[in-house]
Design a protein around this motif. Structure first.
Motif, PDB file in Angstrom:
ATOM      1  N   LEU A 289       0.644  -1.379  -0.008  1.00  0.00           N
ATOM      2  CA  LEU A 289      -0.117   0.133  -0.187  1.00  0.00           C
ATOM      3  C   LEU A 289       0.963   0.746   0.110  1.00  0.00           C
ATOM      4  CD1 LEU A 289      -0.116   1.589   2.509  1.00  0.00           C
ATOM      5  CD2 LEU A 289      -1.724  -0.253   3.669  1.00  0.00           C
ATOM      6  N   MET A 290       0.742   2.763  -0.357  1.00  0.00           N
ATOM      7  CA  MET A 290       0.894   3.244  -0.543  1.00  0.00           C
ATOM      8  C   MET A 290       0.233   5.072   0.434  1.00  0.00           C
ATOM      9  SD  MET A 290       2.616   4.167  -3.796  1.00  0.00           S
ATOM     10  CE  MET A 290       1.654   5.211  -4.593  1.00  0.00           C
ATOM     11  N   THR A 291       0.698   5.682   1.585  1.00  0.00           N
ATOM     12  CA  THR A 291      -0.283   6.351   2.074  1.00  0.00           C
ATOM     13  C   THR A 291       0.805   8.146   1.755  1.00  0.00           C
ATOM     14  OG1 THR A 291      -1.553   7.330   3.421  1.00  0.00           O
ATOM     15  CG2 THR A 291       0.121   5.850   4.101  1.00  0.00           C
ATOM     16  N   GLN A 292      -0.680   8.763   1.984  1.00  0.00           N
ATOM     17  CA  GLN A 292       0.783  10.056   1.621  1.00  0.00           C
ATOM     18  C   GLN A 292       1.326  10.248   3.226  1.00  0.00           C
ATOM     19  OE1 GLN A 292      -3.078  12.562   1.643  1.00  0.00           O
ATOM     20  NE2 GLN A 292      -2.622  13.463  -0.362  1.00  0.00           N
ATOM     21  N   VAL A 293       2.424  11.344   2.496  1.00  0.00           N
ATOM     22  CA  VAL A 293       3.173  10.976   4.496  1.00  0.00           C
ATOM     23  C   VAL A 293       3.001  11.830   4.850  1.00  0.00           C
ATOM     24  CG1 VAL A 293       5.767  12.448   4.720  1.00  0.00           C
ATOM     25  CG2 VAL A 293       5.062  11.217   2.292  1.00  0.00           C
ATOM     26  N   GLU A 294       1.825  12.977   5.179  1.00  0.00           N
ATOM     27  CA  GLU A 294       1.225  13.903   6.336  1.00  0.00           C
ATOM     28  C   GLU A 294       0.417  12.581   6.782  1.00  0.00           C
ATOM     29  OE1 GLU A 294       0.626  14.824   2.977  1.00  0.00           O
ATOM     30  OE2 GLU A 294       2.652  16.041   2.550  1.00  0.00           O
ATOM     31  N   ASN A 295      -0.516  11.471   6.694  1.00  0.00           N
ATOM     32  CA  ASN A 295      -1.470  10.428   7.087  1.00  0.00           C
ATOM     33  C   ASN A 295      -1.056   9.996   8.034  1.00  0.00           C
ATOM     34  OD1 ASN A 295      -3.311   9.714   7.462  1.00  0.00           O
ATOM     35  ND2 ASN A 295      -4.406   9.221   5.561  1.00  0.00           N
ATOM     36  N   GLU A 296      -0.473  10.476   9.003  1.00  0.00           N
ATOM     37  CA  GLU A 296       0.045  10.016   9.991  1.00  0.00           C
ATOM     38  C   GLU A 296      -0.877   9.184  10.811  1.00  0.00           C
ATOM     39  OE1 GLU A 296       2.241  12.919  12.847  1.00  0.00           O
ATOM     40  OE2 GLU A 296       3.179  13.606  10.982  1.00  0.00           O
ATOM     41  N   ARG A 297      -1.515   9.110  11.224  1.00  0.00           N
ATOM     42  CA  ARG A 297      -3.015   8.279  11.751  1.00  0.00           C
ATOM     43  C   ARG A 297      -3.030   7.251  10.570  1.00  0.00           C
ATOM     44  NH1 ARG A 297      -8.962  10.655  12.597  1.00  0.00           N
ATOM     45  NH2 ARG A 297      -8.494  10.012  14.836  1.00  0.00           N
ATOM     46  N   ALA A 298      -2.783   6.993  10.200  1.00  0.00           N
ATOM     47  CA  ALA A 298      -3.255   5.616   8.792  1.00  0.00           C
ATOM     48  C   ALA A 298      -1.614   4.509   8.625  1.00  0.00           C
ATOM     49  CB  ALA A 298      -3.953   6.199   7.373  1.00  0.00           C
ATOM     50  N   GLN A 299      -0.875   5.975   8.847  1.00  0.00           N
ATOM     51  CA  GLN A 299       0.189   5.355   8.897  1.00  0.00           C
ATOM     52  C   GLN A 299       0.852   3.889  10.793  1.00  0.00           C
ATOM     53  OE1 GLN A 299       3.749   8.380   8.288  1.00  0.00           O
ATOM     54  NE2 GLN A 299       2.443   8.321   6.595  1.00  0.00           N
ATOM     55  N   HIS A 300       0.692   5.659  11.420  1.00  0.00           N
ATOM     56  CA  HIS A 300       0.249   4.898  12.551  1.00  0.00           C
ATOM     57  C   HIS A 300      -0.896   3.006  12.683  1.00  0.00           C
ATOM     58  CE1 HIS A 300       0.094   4.052  17.226  1.00  0.00           C
ATOM     59  NE2 HIS A 300      -0.594   4.346  17.242  1.00  0.00           N
ATOM     60  N   LEU A 301      -1.613   2.695  12.333  1.00  0.00           N
ATOM     61  CA  LEU A 301      -2.395   1.966  12.389  1.00  0.00           C
ATOM     62  C   LEU A 301      -1.663   0.691  11.802  1.00  0.00           C
ATOM     63  CD1 LEU A 301      -5.143   0.262  12.559  1.00  0.00           C
ATOM     64  CD2 LEU A 301      -5.803   1.001  10.418  1.00  0.00           C
ATOM     65  N   TYR A 302      -1.560   1.371  10.431  1.00  0.00           N
ATOM     66  CA  TYR A 302      -0.990  -0.165   9.462  1.00  0.00           C
ATOM     67  C   TYR A 302       0.386  -0.679  10.478  1.00  0.00           C
ATOM     68  CZ  TYR A 302      -3.059   2.738   5.773  1.00  0.00           C
ATOM     69  OH  TYR A 302      -4.267   3.269   4.776  1.00  0.00           O
ATOM     70  N   GLU A 303       1.138  -0.101  10.976  1.00  0.00           N
ATOM     71  CA  GLU A 303       2.206  -0.034  12.017  1.00  0.00           C
ATOM     72  C   GLU A 303       1.892  -0.844  13.122  1.00  0.00           C
ATOM     73  OE1 GLU A 303       4.628   3.245  11.407  1.00  0.00           O
ATOM     74  OE2 GLU A 303       5.423   3.200   9.681  1.00  0.00           O
ATOM     75  N   SER A 304       0.744  -0.573  13.432  1.00  0.00           N
ATOM     76  CA  SER A 304       0.781  -1.116  14.313  1.00  0.00           C
ATOM     77  C   SER A 304       0.101  -2.617  14.689  1.00  0.00           C
ATOM     78  CB  SER A 304      -0.761  -0.526  15.744  1.00  0.00           C
ATOM     79  OG  SER A 304      -1.892  -0.705  14.916  1.00  0.00           O
ATOM     80  N   LEU A 305      -0.179  -2.950  12.997  1.00  0.00           N
ATOM     81  CA  LEU A 305      -0.710  -4.398  12.392  1.00  0.00           C
ATOM     82  C   LEU A 305       0.648  -5.108  11.774  1.00  0.00           C
ATOM     83  CD1 LEU A 305      -4.250  -3.133  10.876  1.00  0.00           C
ATOM     84  CD2 LEU A 305      -4.321  -4.223  12.595  1.00  0.00           C
ATOM     85  N   GLY A 306       1.742  -4.335  11.874  1.00  0.00           N
ATOM     86  CA  GLY A 306       3.306  -5.257  11.294  1.00  0.00           C
ATOM     87  C   GLY A 306       3.741  -4.900   9.955  1.00  0.00           C
ATOM     88  N   TRP A 307       2.662  -3.678   9.564  1.00  0.00           N
ATOM     89  CA  TRP A 307       3.176  -3.460   8.216  1.00  0.00           C
ATOM     90  C   TRP A 307       4.724  -3.026   8.215  1.00  0.00           C
ATOM     91  CZ3 TRP A 307      -0.020  -3.571   3.574  1.00  0.00           C
ATOM     92  CH2 TRP A 307      -0.928  -3.616   3.365  1.00  0.00           C
ATOM     93  N   GLN A 308       5.468  -3.113   7.241  1.00  0.00           N
ATOM     94  CA  GLN A 308       6.633  -1.803   7.192  1.00  0.00           C
ATOM     95  C   GLN A 308       6.822  -1.159   6.641  1.00  0.00           C
ATOM     96  OE1 GLN A 308      10.011  -4.651   7.442  1.00  0.00           O
ATOM     97  NE2 GLN A 308       8.357  -6.141   9.581  1.00  0.00           N
ATOM     98  N   ARG A 309       7.209   0.014   6.192  1.00  0.00           N
ATOM     99  CA  ARG A 309       7.656   0.810   5.960  1.00  0.00           C
ATOM    100  C   ARG A 309       8.632   0.305   4.612  1.00  0.00           C
ATOM    101  NH1 ARG A 309       7.975   7.172   7.640  1.00  0.00           N
ATOM    102  NH2 ARG A 309       6.544   6.268   8.654  1.00  0.00           N
ATOM    103  N   ASN A 310       8.278   1.350   3.536  1.00  0.00           N
ATOM    104  CA  ASN A 310       9.711   0.285   2.649  1.00  0.00           C
ATOM    105  C   ASN A 310      10.801   1.696   2.361  1.00  0.00           C
ATOM    106  OD1 ASN A 310      10.701  -0.525   0.174  1.00  0.00           O
ATOM    107  ND2 ASN A 310       9.005  -0.665  -1.348  1.00  0.00           N
ATOM    108  N   THR A 311      11.839   1.068   2.301  1.00  0.00           N
ATOM    109  CA  THR A 311      12.822   1.908   2.190  1.00  0.00           C
ATOM    110  C   THR A 311      13.951   1.313   1.226  1.00  0.00           C
ATOM    111  OG1 THR A 311      13.816   0.766   4.154  1.00  0.00           O
ATOM    112  CG2 THR A 311      12.448   2.181   4.734  1.00  0.00           C
ATOM    113  N   ALA A 312      13.435   0.349   0.633  1.00  0.00           N
ATOM    114  CA  ALA A 312      13.931  -0.440  -0.693  1.00  0.00           C
ATOM    115  C   ALA A 312      14.186  -0.102  -1.824  1.00  0.00           C
ATOM    116  CB  ALA A 312      14.294  -2.066  -0.252  1.00  0.00           C
ATOM    117  N   PHE A 313      12.533   0.775  -2.135  1.00  0.00           N
ATOM    118  CA  PHE A 313      12.381   0.915  -4.020  1.00  0.00           C
ATOM    119  C   PHE A 313      11.710   2.164  -3.574  1.00  0.00           C
ATOM    120  CE2 PHE A 313      12.229  -3.244  -3.552  1.00  0.00           C
ATOM    121  CZ  PHE A 313      13.004  -4.125  -4.553  1.00  0.00           C
ATOM    122  N   TYR A 314      11.904   3.831  -4.270  1.00  0.00           N
ATOM    123  CA  TYR A 314      11.677   4.853  -4.706  1.00  0.00           C
ATOM    124  C   TYR A 314      10.001   4.403  -5.702  1.00  0.00           C
ATOM    125  CZ  TYR A 314      15.390   7.115  -2.776  1.00  0.00           C
ATOM    126  OH  TYR A 314      16.869   7.717  -2.580  1.00  0.00           O
TER     127      TYR A 314
END
Length: 149
Positions: free
Chosen positions: A117-142
């Protein structure tokens, strides 16, 4: 408890309103008819999976939409979780979490090895949910975009 189920054709009208709200969240102009047409096409073609959440009265409170795809490198199925939206009054009540967990279970049941998935950089509420569910931010690809006009 949040009830999550697959969307059916009878959900088209309330689901269209949810999709319109989702688009407005992303600064798009309201257009219920276009949202309805888009969802009608998705349901008709069966090219996405749509799950909806509903309250105890059966009112739709949110949705998640997934698009099947494949990975040539991984030689496997990977689905894109493209849309997650919860009505404002149902946020922070477990609705988004329930939709995300149901999406993960659906993918698992179909033998999918990865959700993206992708989400807006500013959408911190969603990012918190994703990360709490074990999703990991992609740092390997642009990520790149190309608008075709």
């Amino acid at each position: 408890m949040v009830n999550v189920r697959s969307a059916v054709l009878n959900d088209l009208e309330p689901l269209s309103a949810l999709l319109d709200g989702y688009r407005q969240f992303y600064k798009q102009p309201t257009d219920i008819q276009a949202a309805r047409d888009f969802l009608d096409q998705r349901m008709g073609l069966g090219d996405s999976f749509i799950l909806v959440s509903e309250n105890s009265e059966g009112m739709l409170t949110g949705f998640v939409q997934l698009y099947p795809g494949v990975s040539t490198v991984g030689l496997n199925a990977r689905w894109t979780l493209n849309d997650l939206f919860v009505l404002p009054n149902y946020r922070d009540k477990g609705t988004g979490r329930a939709l995300m967990e149901a999406a993960t279970q659906l993918a698992h049941d179909h033998g999918v090895v990865r959700l993206i998935l992708m989400t807006q950089v500013e959408n911190e509420r969603a990012q918190h949910l994703y990360e709490s569910l074990g999703w990991q931010r992609n740092t390997a690809f642009y990520g790149y975009l190309l608008d075709i006009k």
